[in-house]
Design a protein around this motif. Structure first.
Motif, short mmCIF file in Angstrom:
data_model
loop_
_atom_site.label_atom_id
_atom_site.label_comp_id
_atom_site.label_asym_id
_atom_site.label_seq_id
_atom_site.Cartn_x
_atom_site.Cartn_y
_atom_site.Cartn_z
N PHE A 82 40.25 69.96 73.96
CA PHE A 82 40.46 70.40 72.58
C PHE A 82 40.19 69.27 71.60
CE2 PHE A 82 43.67 69.61 69.33
CZ PHE A 82 43.22 70.48 68.36
N LEU A 83 40.66 68.06 71.91
CA LEU A 83 40.46 66.93 71.00
C LEU A 83 38.97 66.64 70.82
CD1 LEU A 83 43.32 64.51 72.12
CD2 LEU A 83 43.23 65.94 70.08
N VAL A 84 38.22 66.69 71.92
CA VAL A 84 36.77 66.44 71.82
C VAL A 84 36.11 67.54 70.99
CG1 VAL A 84 34.62 66.29 73.14
CG2 VAL A 84 36.69 65.18 74.00
N PHE A 85 36.48 68.78 71.26
CA PHE A 85 35.91 69.91 70.52
C PHE A 85 36.24 69.80 69.04
CE2 PHE A 85 36.33 74.49 69.22
CZ PHE A 85 34.97 74.76 69.22
N THR A 86 37.48 69.43 68.73
CA THR A 86 37.90 69.28 67.34
C THR A 86 37.14 68.16 66.66
OG1 THR A 86 40.11 70.07 67.91
CG2 THR A 86 39.89 68.91 65.83
N PRO A 91 34.72 68.12 61.41
CA PRO A 91 33.93 67.46 60.35
C PRO A 91 32.56 68.09 60.14
CG PRO A 91 34.05 66.07 62.30
CD PRO A 91 34.98 67.21 62.53
N THR A 92 31.93 68.56 61.23
CA THR A 92 30.60 69.16 61.09
C THR A 92 30.67 70.45 60.29
OG1 THR A 92 30.05 68.25 63.26
CG2 THR A 92 28.54 69.86 62.34
N THR A 93 31.64 71.30 60.59
CA THR A 93 31.79 72.55 59.85
C THR A 93 32.13 72.27 58.38
OG1 THR A 93 32.58 73.66 61.84
CG2 THR A 93 33.01 74.75 59.74
N TYR A 94 33.00 71.30 58.16
CA TYR A 94 33.39 70.96 56.78
C TYR A 94 32.17 70.55 55.96
CZ TYR A 94 35.86 68.71 52.92
OH TYR A 94 36.30 68.36 51.67
N TRP A 133 23.38 82.96 72.87
CA TRP A 133 23.14 81.52 73.06
C TRP A 133 22.87 81.21 74.54
CZ3 TRP A 133 23.32 81.93 68.17
CH2 TRP A 133 23.22 80.83 67.33
N LYS A 134 23.63 81.85 75.42
CA LYS A 134 23.54 81.56 76.85
C LYS A 134 22.27 82.11 77.48
CE LYS A 134 26.19 82.15 81.15
NZ LYS A 134 27.47 82.64 81.72
N VAL A 172 25.64 73.32 73.01
CA VAL A 172 25.63 74.79 73.00
C VAL A 172 26.91 75.34 72.39
CG1 VAL A 172 25.29 76.82 74.43
CG2 VAL A 172 24.26 74.66 75.11
N ILE A 173 28.06 74.78 72.81
CA ILE A 173 29.35 75.29 72.33
C ILE A 173 29.51 75.05 70.84
CG2 ILE A 173 31.84 74.97 72.51
CD1 ILE A 173 31.37 74.27 75.48
N VAL A 174 29.16 73.87 70.39
CA VAL A 174 29.35 73.53 68.97
C VAL A 174 28.40 74.33 68.09
CG1 VAL A 174 29.12 71.67 67.27
CG2 VAL A 174 30.29 71.24 69.44
N THR A 175 27.14 74.48 68.50
CA THR A 175 26.18 75.18 67.64
C THR A 175 26.53 76.66 67.49
OG1 THR A 175 24.72 75.43 69.58
CG2 THR A 175 24.26 73.62 68.04
N VAL A 176 27.01 77.30 68.56
CA VAL A 176 27.36 78.72 68.42
C VAL A 176 28.59 78.88 67.52
CG1 VAL A 176 28.84 78.83 70.48
CG2 VAL A 176 27.67 80.89 69.67
#
Length: 310
Positions: A82-86, A91-94, A133-134, A172-176
């Protein structure tokens, strides 16, 4: 007599309004209690029992389930995931949503069109987007869109979802997630931008402030403080609740890989997997809820949410 009649009429009006209030609100309140609060309370109760393959346990174990889940390396690893995903997604979405809002806000014609185009992905299901995406964009074979682009430049195809060194699955996870949620937060920022008084920008121009970063830093961002706090809080909470994209992107007929397991995926396999240990799963859910509450309150205190301006 007139006063008595008036009082009776007022009381009758109040009763009618109360009746209609419960006619409209009652079904929703009953559904909320039945499908939200009752399961929450029952999950809290299950966390203190040995609830294997049953939702009506009788063997009280106290805090043993909490001790077991906190000592489980898989659960602590899920919190690190979760910490890595956050760290990636918040910040990228913001930045992207704010940049889109600034661009759309400057458009003078067809602003509603561009706002709708960027917001449209929000209506797409996380499951559907993850499968696209997959199977189409980041397909591990050479015919996927991403590997086709790499082939144009003479590069070898990449197994995006199974390569752990480097961990391409994060791309992949972040872009979707970005494609699905940037439009929503863009609308929030756009609403905040449209509440800023244009007089502030006119006064800055008169004082010689150059358009661009100085105006953004000293006028726009301070005026968007409340919106920014709300956006960051929602992003962190939604990151904690990530499940659909992780599960549908990384799981296959063999199951879920040992890497990139967020907390909800861990709880899913603990409570509904082969062991069906609902007691430990409920304890993990309670711990996760407490973590979300602590992080949310900590952020609110950090940003001084609700504090009066000095």
């Amino acid at each position: 007599m007139t006063g008595t009649t008036g009082a009776s009429g007022t009381a009758g009006t109040v009763r009618r309004r109360t009746l209609w209030f419960w006619v409209f609100v009652g079904p929703f309140a009953c559904g909320l209690a039945l499908f939200t609060y009752v399961p929450l309370l029952w999950s809290l109760a299950l966390s203190f029992f040995d609830a294997r393959n049953t939702v009506a346990p009788t063997d009280f174990v106290g805090l043993d389930n909490y001790v077991q889940v906190l000592r489980d390396d898989a659960f602590t690893d899920s919190l690190w995931t979760f910490l890595v995903f956050t760290a990636f997604i918040v910040p990228t979405t913001y930045v992207l949503s704010l940049a889109l809002a600034l661009m759309v806000n400057r458009v003078r014609r067809a602003q509603a069109f561009f706002r709708s185009v960027f917001f449209l992905p929000v209506a797409c299901s996380y499951v559907v987007a993850a499968l696209i995406w997959k199977m189409s964009v980041f397909n591990g074979v050479r015919f996927g869109l991403a590997n086709t682009v790499l082939d144009w430049f003479g590069a070898e195809p990449v197994a995006w979802l199974s390569t752990t060194d480097p961990p391409w699955y994060w791309l992949v996870i972040v872009t979707v997630r970005l494609w699905l949620q940037v439009g929503f937060y863009m609308v929030l920022f756009l609403a905040g931008l449209q509440r800023i008084d244009p007089v502030l920008y006119e006064a800055a121009a008169v004082d010689g402030a150059r358009p661009g970063w100085p105006v953004l830093r000293h006028i726009t961002l301070p005026q968007l403080r409340a919106t920014s706090v709300a956006v960051v809080l929602l992003l962190v909470i939604n990151a904690f609740q990530a499940f659909d994209e992780f599960y549908n992107l990384l799981s296959d007929a063999r199951g879920y890989p040992p890497y990139a397991r967020p907390p909800l995926v861990y709880l899913y396999y603990t409570a509904l997997g082969q062991g069906q240990n609902l007691g430990v799963g409920s304890a993990g859910a309670v711990v996760l809820a407490l973590v979300i509450a602590v992080v949310t309150v900590g952020q609110a205190r950090w940003f001084r949410l609700g504090a009066k301006d000095e």
